[in-house]
Design an enzyme around this catalytic site. Structure first.
Site, PDB file in Angstrom:
ATOM      1  N   HIS A 934       0.897  -0.888  -0.472  1.00 39.99           N
ATOM      2  CA  HIS A 934       0.427  -0.268  -0.236  1.00 39.99           C
ATOM      3  C   HIS A 934       0.605   0.886   0.345  1.00 39.99           C
ATOM      4  O   HIS A 934       1.423   1.886   1.208  1.00 39.99           O
ATOM      5  CB  HIS A 934      -1.230  -0.245   1.044  1.00 39.99           C
ATOM      6  CG  HIS A 934      -2.216  -1.063   1.292  1.00 39.99           C
ATOM      7  ND1 HIS A 934      -2.839  -1.613   2.372  1.00 39.99           N
ATOM      8  CD2 HIS A 934      -2.661  -1.737  -0.218  1.00 39.99           C
ATOM      9  CE1 HIS A 934      -3.174  -2.995   1.912  1.00 39.99           C
ATOM     10  NE2 HIS A 934      -3.192  -2.345   0.775  1.00 39.99           N
ATOM     11  N   GLU A 937       1.346   3.659   2.848  1.00 44.79           N
ATOM     12  CA  GLU A 937       1.957   2.941   4.460  1.00 44.79           C
ATOM     13  C   GLU A 937       3.581   3.303   4.283  1.00 44.79           C
ATOM     14  O   GLU A 937       4.168   2.195   3.785  1.00 44.79           O
ATOM     15  CB  GLU A 937       1.333   2.225   4.412  1.00 44.79           C
ATOM     16  CG  GLU A 937      -0.496   2.180   4.400  1.00 44.79           C
ATOM     17  CD  GLU A 937      -1.020   0.317   4.251  1.00 44.79           C
ATOM     18  OE1 GLU A 937      -0.492  -0.491   4.416  1.00 44.79           O
ATOM     19  OE2 GLU A 937      -1.864   0.381   4.360  1.00 44.79           O
ATOM     20  N   HIS A1031       2.423  -3.437   7.080  1.00 47.81           N
ATOM     21  CA  HIS A1031       1.844  -1.971   6.718  1.00 47.81           C
ATOM     22  C   HIS A1031       2.128  -1.325   7.118  1.00 47.81           C
ATOM     23  O   HIS A1031       2.629  -1.220   9.138  1.00 47.81           O
ATOM     24  CB  HIS A1031       1.010  -3.288   7.052  1.00 47.81           C
ATOM     25  CG  HIS A1031       0.191  -4.104   5.556  1.00 47.81           C
ATOM     26  ND1 HIS A1031      -0.197  -3.134   4.772  1.00 47.81           N
ATOM     27  CD2 HIS A1031       0.974  -5.079   5.617  1.00 47.81           C
ATOM     28  CE1 HIS A1031      -0.515  -4.310   3.718  1.00 47.81           C
ATOM     29  NE2 HIS A1031       0.274  -5.715   3.816  1.00 47.81           N
ATOM     30  N   GLU A1116       1.660  -4.611  11.160  1.00 51.44           N
ATOM     31  CA  GLU A1116       0.939  -2.992  10.907  1.00 51.44           C
ATOM     32  C   GLU A1116       1.762  -1.967  12.073  1.00 51.44           C
ATOM     33  O   GLU A1116       1.846  -2.279  12.960  1.00 51.44           O
ATOM     34  CB  GLU A1116      -1.161  -2.913  11.457  1.00 51.44           C
ATOM     35  CG  GLU A1116      -1.749  -3.426  10.397  1.00 51.44           C
ATOM     36  CD  GLU A1116      -1.803  -3.550   9.538  1.00 51.44           C
ATOM     37  OE1 GLU A1116      -1.974  -1.922   9.135  1.00 51.44           O
ATOM     38  OE2 GLU A1116      -2.802  -4.243   8.982  1.00 51.44           O
TER      39      GLU A1116
END
Ligand SMILES: [Zn+2]
Length: 1235
Positions: A934, A937, A1031, A1116
């Site tokens: 992504h 990110e 991420h 994350e």
């Protein structure tokens, strides 16, 4: 009702007076026939007296195990005498007034509500009904109602609803009876079916007759009437009825009347009640229209402004603001189309896919707003109950419940023939190191396997899926600048039309760097703004372990008398520096300097583009220009080198064909040493921002509405006139589409959609110049899409000042005040919302006061990390290699636009070429890491940088780690997205992390080939021990992991599973557990191991299910900061992110120890520890299923929903009696809506 026995806890009749009386009462219930009215009256009166006078009597009746309440209720039920009934109700009233909720709860649980309704019905049959009885009954009901969840239904089914309506109608002038009846009506109306039914009886009209203009009398009646009215108006049918009868202007007039006359603010609750009615009416479109026609915005705006100085009136301001926002006419987003301003021609467009849909809309269709928004919303109100807790359902909806899908199938699903080509990416498995010298004491052998990936002359690989090999090691090639120039020139001649008018911050063609190679300790830092700082500044530069003192030195002053002389003096300045002993400077020539600062060249883009970069001519030209002297970040940042960066940019392919380099990426970023605490949110920020937005409607003449930047119409970009800021984002990862000056110091900014898409905007990166100092500039990014953001919870955007960089602080810093994120009045087309109409965009607003005049500043959503930065870092990693390190950099594949996707292999060289050592080398388990699927990110890239640097380090831990594992790393899964400033997607207009189940080799090459690598490993029985995809998370704090566990998924759902289904190795818990012990930013509590349906095509789930990797994770990292651990209360910076990447490596080493047989006991300890916590989880039913966001709500309401029913505001309980004040506070702290 049964015949209860009055008994105490132990079943032995108590000797107390109250107990005896209750026994007597009980007996009377049994002896119905011989009931003596007088005795009943006497006994109940005595009980009442006792309870009124002795606190302990009440306690005894209500004590656990006592059947007192049953006896009382039974007597009430059996009583045929009004006086006895009244006595009993007085007893109940006394009992229930004390002890608040608990006693009422007991009353409800014993069926008390039903008894009261029953008495109400029978009392209504008496003609005329006893006024006292009606008063008592409704008073009791008002007390009980909020605690009985079925109150509304019971009332309707028993017929009590209509009795109350009749009592109200008969007692309009009798406020004593009217008051409790209205209280009860208000509770009835919380049930939507009741509200409709009450509306039909004319109750809305009746209440409008009760409320009136300002008066000091009957204020409590007014308040209760307005509460009831507000509840009734939640029903759309009732709201429409009120609008049709012209009550919107009436409510506004009443509000204004109370606002004007209630000068001492004693009747705040009445004013609030009027606003709540307006708020509920304006939930329907008809209501909003009537509100606007009645000049509601102006009325509420002015009254609110007058309320502002009085803090206690905040609830009025907040509710007014909510109404105004809801009624604010929806605006059109100021763009010609919401499709990305750039289009990328895909090699194939799958029919029905997102790109097909996007570009096959009928031409001429306006996709910015919905064609028709006029039709009144379908207001069919269902007559069915909606009592169930819907939240609970949606929470669990996404959990995978198909047990077949929960068990990894390990079916590769592809013939080995297709995969065997991938062997070339695993040459470490066949390498025999013959001819390689293992004498590490000598300098590195040239036969060490290595490929230098990104030389500008790197070959183009033809598509599809022709995978280049790196089997033949080649020595590192230093890019030849002449070659680079040629290739850049080639692609720049094709450059986009924007170039002609671009404001070039750093033009590739004109960059000249003359670096004095003699490294010295000092850094010469000229004062950035010579007017305000005539002497030079010595600033320390530091990066974690850097020793700042060493790098910082006082230096000679550079002063210029006045600005006008700067050009003239510039030459001598240069001479001066060159002659100075402090030579560690970059003499960085164009762009020109003014006041010590670069002015970007405008126009002339064509000729510049065509000119030979690095030509003598340009250098000569620049000879007249003052010098921009910047610190040598290459020396300070081990992996940074501005020269190399520029080279890398030249090989990067962007869809808009960017030819500029943003200063921050060029200079590099040195994480500040300062702690950057989470920004404390000031109460009322959102409100004041919204008021400023509303003023646009009230004072339209104050609005400039001047387009100052527009990539759709480059010609409309203005020349510098000193009155407006200048914007630019035509560089890698930039994505500003349009900037509009709204007021003198306020700008609306529109972000570009991801390429080949019409939404996904959240990431931003742009440049601002032409600012003034000492004034706060307000920036509004008006087309954000997420419904909430960490910008509401302490996160600040990042700013990079070129003046500061020159002054010795090349760094991104958290900046901005008055930050908030809220739903705005720009309509969002249903084209981009999956068909939902009536949605709005969100605004991120922040205010910045610039310190330096003539600065060039950059703003970003998070620390930028471009694809060119990655290439530079990878190239510099080569330099970190020692002979003991096995580092191979392969090109996994090319992306759609022709960027290469690097694949790294890092391990330790075998100790020798002996069979044993080669064997050990080949048998090391694989660790497979990836990041940045992504593009928005960027934190994932910083974590990856930390991992890579650690892996290439010389620490004993790093050595052990390399000896333990073979690391396969794809550091950037979506280079195209990163280059082009996308937030979420690749050039195919799709989220690549939803393509893992069936990646298309042509459309999703990086995913296809990464998955193939894993499939290859699975085929040769070498599936990795750990897979982790890095991420970033925009709505939560800390760093945490998502993993996959059958057991934990089953626990979260209601599927039944046999115990054999739940046989599961707990190994998936080990790594996050270790991380939570060693990494301060990591939070195990935020981690989750549930398999969600919506995530079934993500890397984590597919690698777990298809490749059979039980330790398959998404890691994350927060964009914001931490709320636990050592970094609690701080915003996260690149330092912590890189540290996280390093700690991930350390955790791998611990995992190795725990999983090796020699330390079996440790493993058992850990696992039993884990089992311990899990069984606790089960017993207490706590969950590891983590919500999308877990922020507590805060005082200001974030959302307002014109399209929703707005059932939010009041909690249903605590609405009457002494709960009043409490209620009012609650309703002002409306909670955030989660979608
Ligand atoms: Zn992500």
């Amino acid at each position: 009702m049964n015949k209860p026995k009055m008994a105490t806890e132990k079943g032995v009749p108590s000797n107390s007076k109250i107990a005896m009386l209750l026994c007597q009462l009980e007996k009377m219930n049994e002896e119905v026939l011989v009931r003596d009215v007088e005795t009943a009256r006497l006994v109940t009166a005595k009980i009442l007296h006792l309870i009124q006078t002795q606190e302990r009597s009440g306690k005894e009746v209500m004590s656990k195990g006592s059947s007192g309440m049953e006896v009382i209720l039974s007597s009430l039920e059996n009583s045929r005498d009004v006086q006895t009934t009244l006595n009993i109700m007085s007893i109940l009233s006394e009992l229930l007034t004390v002890g608040r909720g608990r006693r009422v709860g007991v009353f409800v649980s014993k069926g008390g509500t039903g008894v009261l309704f029953q008495i109400l019905i029978s009392a209504s049959k008496e003609l005329p009904p006893s006024e006292e009885l009606m008063f008592q009954l409704h008073s009791l009901l008002a007390k009980v109602g909020p605690k009985d969840r079925k109150f509304g239904v019971k009332a309707r089914l028993s017929g009590a609803l209509n009795v109350t309506v009749d009592v109200v109608k008969q007692n309009l002038q009798n406020s004593k009876v009217l008051l409790p009846c209205l209280q009860v009506l208000r509770i009835y109306s919380n049930n939507s079916v009741n509200a409709i039914s009450l509306g039909k009886t004319g109750m809305v009209e009746i209440i409008f007759k009760i409320v009136g203009p300002y008066s000091k009398k009957n204020t409590s009646l007014f308040k209760v009437a307005l509460d009831a009215l507000g509840a009734l108006l939640k029903s759309k049918t009732n709201a429409r009825r009120a609008v049709d009868s012209g009550h919107v202007p009436v409510l506004l007039a009443l509000y204004l009347d109370w606002h004007r006359n209630d000068t001492r603010h004693r009747c705040m609750l009445i004013r609030k009640g009027l606003l709540v009615c307006l708020r509920n009416i304006t939930n329907i479109k008809l209501g909003r229209r009537a509100f606007l026609e009645a000049d509601g915005i102006r009325i509420l705006y002015h009254s609110s402004t007058e309320c502002l100085p009085v803090r206690t009136l905040d609830p009025l301001i907040n509710t007014s603001s909510l109404i105004m926002r809801k009624c604010f006419p929806k605006n059109r987003l100021p763009v010609p189309t919401i499709k990305s301003a750039f289009h990328f021609q895909l090699p194939q467009v799958p029919p029905g896919g997102p790109v097909d849909q996007l570009y096959n809309q009928l031409s001429g269709v306006d996709d910015v707003v919905d064609e028709s928004d006029d039709d009144e919303e379908a207001e069919g109100e269902t007559d069915t109950e909606n009592d169930e807790d819907k939240d609970q359902c949606s929470l669990n909806d996404d959990i995978e419940t198909d047990l077949n899908k929960l068990h990894p199938n390990r079916n590769i699903g592809r013939p080995f023939e297709e995969l065997k080509d991938y062997q070339k990416f695993f040459s470490e498995l066949s390498e025999d190191f013959q001819g390689y010298s293992f004498d590490f004491s000598k300098s590195a052998s040239t036969t060490s396997p290595s490929t230098y990936l990104f030389s500008s002359s790197s070959a183009r690989f033809s598509r599809p899926a022709e995978v280049p090999t790196a089997q033949t090691p080649s020595p590192k090639q230093i890019p030849d600048s002449q070659n680079v120039c040629t290739s850049v020139k080639e692609h720049q001649t094709l450059s986009s039309p924007f170039l002609a008018c671009s404001q070039t911050p750093l033009d590739l063609d004109t960059i000249h760097l003359s670096k004095n190679k003699e490294k010295q300790e000092g850094i010469n830092i000229p004062a950035p703004d010579r007017r305000t700082a005539p002497t030079s500044i010595s600033t320390s530069l530091s990066q974690g372990h850097m020793i700042e003192q060493e790098l910082s030195h006082p230096l000679e002053g550079v002063s210029l008398e006045d600005k006008g002389n700067q050009n003239a003096e510039a030459g001598s300045e240069k001479v001066k520096h060159e002659g100075s002993p402090v030579n560690n400077l970059r003499h960085f020539q164009p762009p020109l300097l003014l006041g010590g600062f670069p002015i970007r060249r405008t126009g002339g883009g064509g000729s510049n583009v065509g000119s030979d970069c690095g030509s003598e001519g340009t250098e000569d030209e620049a000879g007249d220009a003052p010098l921009l002297e910047v610190p040598d970040t290459a020396q300070l940042l081990p992996l940074h080198d501005p020269d190399l960066y520029v080279e890398m940019v030249k090989g990067t392919q962007s869809v808009p064909q960017y030819a500029e380099v943003a200063y921050p990426d060029y200079f590099g970023h040195i994480a500040p040493m300062l702690k950057e605490p989470l920004l404390e949110r000031i109460y009322g920020v959102q409100r004041s921002k919204i008021f400023q937005d509303i003023e646009r409607l009230i004072h339209p003449n104050d609005i400039l509405d001047k387009v100052v930047y527009d990539i759709d119409h480059p010609s409309s970009m203005i020349e510098e006139n000193g009155e407006s800021l200048k914007f630019n984002s035509q560089f890698e990862s930039g994505n500003l589409r349009k900037a509009i000056q709204v007021r003198k110091y306020e700008y609306d900014l529109v972000l570009n959609a991801d390429i080949n898409s019409n939404h996904y905007h959240q990431w931003f990166y742009f440049e601002v110049s032409g600012m003034r100092t000492g004034t706060g500039y307000r920036f509004n990014i008006i087309n954000c899409e997420k419904s909430n953001s960490q910008f509401n919870y302490g996160m600040q955007p990042l700013m990079y000042s070129v003046q500061e960089a020159i002054g010795g602080k090349p760094q991104w810093v958290r900046t901005g005040t008055d930050i908030c994120y809220y739903k705005n009045h720009f309509a969002r087309s249903s084209v981009a919302t999956g068909g939902q109409k009536g949605k709005s965009y969100y605004t991120l607003t922040f205010t910045v006061t610039f310190i330096h005049k003539d600065d060039v500043c950059y703003f970003a959503y998070h620390y930028p990390y471009t694809y060119s930065t990655l290439k530079m870092h990878l190239s510099k990693l080569e330099d970190m290699r020692t002979p003991q390190i096995y580092l191979r950099q392969d090109v996994l594949c090319e992306t759609l636009s022709g960027n290469t996707c690097p694949l790294l292999t890092i391990t330790a060289m075998p100790e020798s070429k002996s069979t044993d050592h080669i064997c050990q080398f080949r048998n090391r388990p694989f660790i497979f890491l990836s990041a940045r699927v992504h593009p928005g990110e960027t934190n994932a890239s910083w974590v990856m940088k930390g991992t890579l640097e650690f892996l290439m380090g010389t620490s004993p831990l790093a050595v052990n780690l390399r000896e333990a594992y073979i690391f396969k790393i794809v550091p950037m899964l979506n280079p195209d997205g990163v280059v082009n400033g996308n937030h979420r997607c690749s050039l195919s207009g799709e989220d690549l992390n939803r393509q893992w189940q069936n990646p298309d080799p042509e459309l999703h090459p990086t995913i296809y080939h990464t998955k193939s690598l894993l499939q290859y490993l699975a085929y040769i029985q070498r599936a990795p021990l750990v897979f982790c995809d890095y991420h970033g998370h925009s709505r939560k704090k800390n760093v945490f992991m998502y993993g996959c566990s059958v057991k934990e998924t089953v626990w979260q759902s209601d599927i039944s599973a046999t115990s054999s289904d739940l046989q599961e190795d707990l190994g998936y818990r080990t790594l996050p557990k270790i991380l939570s012990q060693i990494a301060p930013a990591f939070s195990l509590a935020s981690s989750s191991f549930v398999v969600e349906r919506s995530k079934e095509s993500t890397a984590r789930v597919v690698v777990w299910r298809e490749i059979g990797v039980k330790r398959s994770y998404t890691m994350e990292s927060t964009l914001c900061g931490c709320d636990q651990g050592k970094y609690k209360g701080l915003q996260i910076s690149t330092r912590e992110l890189e540290e996280m990447g390093a700690q991930f490596c350390v955790a791998m080493l611990r995992l190795k120890r725990l999983t090796s047989l020699r330390n079996h006991q440790n493993l058992l300890d850990l696992e039993s520890d884990i089992i311990g916590t899990q069984s606790k989880n089960v017993s207490s039913c706590t969950t590891t299923y983590v919500l999308e966001e877990d922020e507590p709500s805060f005082l200001e309401a974030i959302d307002y929903s014109a399209e929703s029913n707005d059932e939010d505001a009041e909690p249903e309980s605590d609405v009457c009696g002494d709960g009043q004040e409490n209620f009012d506070q609650l309703s002002d702290s409306e909670t955030i809506h989660r979608k």
